[in-house]
Design an enzyme around this catalytic site. Sequence first.
Site, PDB file in Angstrom:
ATOM      1  N   SER A 213       1.585  -9.865  10.579  1.00  0.00           N
ATOM      2  CA  SER A 213       0.947  -8.806   9.790  1.00  0.00           C
ATOM      3  C   SER A 213      -0.562  -8.893   9.983  1.00  0.00           C
ATOM      4  O   SER A 213      -1.214  -9.831   9.523  1.00  0.00           O
ATOM      5  CB  SER A 213       1.314  -8.979   8.310  1.00  0.00           C
ATOM      6  OG  SER A 213       0.379  -8.299   7.498  1.00  0.00           O
ATOM      7  N   SER A 214      -1.115  -7.892  10.666  1.00  0.00           N
ATOM      8  CA  SER A 214      -2.537  -7.914  11.005  1.00  0.00           C
ATOM      9  C   SER A 214      -3.398  -7.961   9.741  1.00  0.00           C
ATOM     10  O   SER A 214      -4.304  -8.780   9.618  1.00  0.00           O
ATOM     11  CB  SER A 214      -2.863  -6.670  11.828  1.00  0.00           C
ATOM     12  OG  SER A 214      -4.238  -6.514  11.969  1.00  0.00           O
ATOM     13  N   ASN A 215      -3.102  -7.104   8.771  1.00  0.00           N
ATOM     14  CA  ASN A 215      -3.982  -7.052   7.598  1.00  0.00           C
ATOM     15  C   ASN A 215      -3.913  -8.341   6.794  1.00  0.00           C
ATOM     16  O   ASN A 215      -4.906  -8.772   6.210  1.00  0.00           O
ATOM     17  CB  ASN A 215      -3.695  -5.796   6.767  1.00  0.00           C
ATOM     18  CG  ASN A 215      -2.479  -5.944   5.882  1.00  0.00           C
ATOM     19  OD1 ASN A 215      -2.583  -6.430   4.770  1.00  0.00           O
ATOM     20  ND2 ASN A 215      -1.303  -5.556   6.382  1.00  0.00           N
TER      21      ASN A 215
ATOM     22  N   CYS B 253       0.860  -1.181   0.000  1.00  0.00           N
ATOM     23  CA  CYS B 253       0.000   0.000   0.000  1.00  0.00           C
ATOM     24  C   CYS B 253       0.901   1.238   0.000  1.00  0.00           C
ATOM     25  O   CYS B 253       2.125   1.123   0.121  1.00  0.00           O
ATOM     26  CB  CYS B 253      -0.854  -0.013   1.263  1.00  0.00           C
ATOM     27  SG  CYS B 253       0.195  -0.022   2.739  1.00  0.00           S
TER      28      CYS B 253
ATOM     29  N   GLU C 269       0.714  -0.833  16.258  1.00  0.00           N
ATOM     30  CA  GLU C 269      -0.151   0.320  15.944  1.00  0.00           C
ATOM     31  C   GLU C 269      -1.038   0.672  17.138  1.00  0.00           C
ATOM     32  O   GLU C 269      -1.269   1.855  17.430  1.00  0.00           O
ATOM     33  CB  GLU C 269      -1.011   0.012  14.714  1.00  0.00           C
ATOM     34  CG  GLU C 269      -1.833   1.232  14.298  1.00  0.00           C
ATOM     35  CD  GLU C 269      -2.812   0.945  13.180  1.00  0.00           C
ATOM     36  OE1 GLU C 269      -2.478   0.176  12.254  1.00  0.00           O
ATOM     37  OE2 GLU C 269      -3.920   1.497  13.234  1.00  0.00           O
TER      38      GLU C 269
ATOM     39  N   HIS D 299       5.809  -5.260   8.502  1.00  0.00           N
ATOM     40  CA  HIS D 299       5.886  -6.649   8.959  1.00  0.00           C
ATOM     41  C   HIS D 299       6.140  -7.599   7.792  1.00  0.00           C
ATOM     42  O   HIS D 299       5.232  -8.277   7.311  1.00  0.00           O
ATOM     43  CB  HIS D 299       4.606  -7.035   9.701  1.00  0.00           C
ATOM     44  CG  HIS D 299       4.543  -6.431  11.075  1.00  0.00           C
ATOM     45  ND1 HIS D 299       3.372  -6.165  11.730  1.00  0.00           N
ATOM     46  CD2 HIS D 299       5.527  -6.041  11.918  1.00  0.00           C
ATOM     47  CE1 HIS D 299       3.631  -5.636  12.918  1.00  0.00           C
ATOM     48  NE2 HIS D 299       4.931  -5.545  13.046  1.00  0.00           N
TER      49      HIS D 299
ATOM     50  N   HIS E 274       3.912   1.656  11.573  1.00  0.00           N
ATOM     51  CA  HIS E 274       2.785   1.401  12.481  1.00  0.00           C
ATOM     52  C   HIS E 274       2.517   2.550  13.437  1.00  0.00           C
ATOM     53  O   HIS E 274       1.489   2.578  14.097  1.00  0.00           O
ATOM     54  CB  HIS E 274       3.075   0.138  13.311  1.00  0.00           C
ATOM     55  CG  HIS E 274       3.574  -0.997  12.477  1.00  0.00           C
ATOM     56  ND1 HIS E 274       4.909  -1.298  12.352  1.00  0.00           N
ATOM     57  CD2 HIS E 274       2.914  -1.869  11.701  1.00  0.00           C
ATOM     58  CE1 HIS E 274       5.051  -2.324  11.527  1.00  0.00           C
ATOM     59  NE2 HIS E 274       3.863  -2.691  11.123  1.00  0.00           N
TER      60      HIS E 274
ATOM     61  N   HIS F 236      -0.417  -5.140  19.336  1.00  0.00           N
ATOM     62  CA  HIS F 236       0.030  -4.743  17.997  1.00  0.00           C
ATOM     63  C   HIS F 236       0.692  -3.364  18.107  1.00  0.00           C
ATOM     64  O   HIS F 236       0.180  -2.485  18.814  1.00  0.00           O
ATOM     65  CB  HIS F 236      -1.162  -4.706  17.032  1.00  0.00           C
ATOM     66  CG  HIS F 236      -0.740  -4.528  15.604  1.00  0.00           C
ATOM     67  ND1 HIS F 236      -0.417  -3.297  15.073  1.00  0.00           N
ATOM     68  CD2 HIS F 236      -0.530  -5.422  14.604  1.00  0.00           C
ATOM     69  CE1 HIS F 236      -0.054  -3.452  13.802  1.00  0.00           C
ATOM     70  NE2 HIS F 236      -0.119  -4.740  13.496  1.00  0.00           N
TER      71      HIS F 236
HETATM   72  S1  SF4 Z   1      -2.650   2.254   7.468  1.00  0.00           S
HETATM   73 FE1  SF4 Z   1      -1.227   0.525   7.196  1.00  0.00          FE
HETATM   74  S2  SF4 Z   1      -2.195  -0.768   5.649  1.00  0.00           S
HETATM   75 FE2  SF4 Z   1      -3.232   1.204   5.594  1.00  0.00          FE
HETATM   76  S3  SF4 Z   1      -2.190   2.420   4.000  1.00  0.00           S
HETATM   77 FE3  SF4 Z   1      -1.181   2.867   5.946  1.00  0.00          FE
HETATM   78  S4  SF4 Z   1       0.518   1.417   6.115  1.00  0.00           S
HETATM   79 FE4  SF4 Z   1      -0.886   0.653   4.553  1.00  0.00          FE
END
Ligand code: SF4
Length: 336
Positions: free
Chosen positions: A235-237, A21, A138, A50, A86, A136
């Site tokens: 990696s959560s996502n 991303c 974040e 991650h 994060h 986590h």
């Molecule tokens: S919040 Fe995390 S997953 Fe979403 S754009 Fe930012 S880095 Fe990427």
Amino acid sequence: MLQTIAKPPLTIRLCQPRGFCAGVDRAIQIVVLALKKYGAPVYVRHEIVHNRYVVEGLQSLGAVFIEELSEIPPEHRQSPVVFSAHGVPKSVPADAQARNLFYLDATCPLVSKVHKQAMRHQRLGRHVLLIGHAGHPEVIGTMGQLPEGAVTLIETEADAARLVPNDPKALGFVTQTTLSVEDTAGIIRALQDRFPDLQAPAAESICYATTNRQEAVKDTAPGADLYLIVGAPNSSNSRRLVEVAERAGARMSLLVQRAAEIPWNDIGNISTLGLSAGASAPEIIVDEIIDAFRQRFDVTIDLAITATETEDFPVMRVLRDVELTPADMAFVNGAA
Ligand code: SF4
């Protein structure tokens, strides 16, 4: 005469968007640019994103990964230290300043936006409910934007049912950016049922990349014999994508970091494979996995385009005078 055995046919439903991303791309760019501008070592607090492949790639360029600023040796106090995508609690930049360190904050702008929303709730006299996963980075970073006791972490609907706030009329929520869209909606509903005055953040906390990747997997999972998500266990996502694939109808769904982890003996007969990658997984590993399937199957790629992403987050001003070579760009984009 030698007989060639025909490979069984396999359709790979390849999600687009998938993988890196804009926040991950920016964070990796910051480390690469800092290495080019200031030379090695560049310290990075926590895995910049991650993904082991990315971390090892940056280590080979001279990045040194640490968990605490105290690990930076006194003789390297002049080297830059980068904070991961994060986000970090407020105490971390304060600590860096106290130690006279030069830091570059690679927190994703969308995580910073959540920090601002949490601070806004508090400014307006609300107790903050943070929907997310304990431990986590974040979540640690977002909780650390406010004084101790100002934020309550809600991980599940059961937590929402148990919550006993001091003032049920003065509550606001934010969420981690990488949660399951569906699960989070359930938790928010449970909170709203109990606390009708609960205030939402001014903007959605779950980020565009999380939402788009989950939507793409949801669209392509029904009928898939196997769904592979490229990503790391922390990696959560990526982990949420595995759950989404299973719930949306994939017969089996697995998280893999590299092609070597594909459990060929457990896969059995498959004719449709779903494939996507978490936001911190580079495209080169997706290619590696497709190649591994090509060696065993007659592969047809069915590209499933569900969204177009144009987000691009610029790096901080101090690094904008450094140029990236095509090879640097390939690494930053996950293609090398
Ligand atoms: S919040 Fe995390 S997953 Fe979403 S754009 Fe930012 S880095 Fe990427």
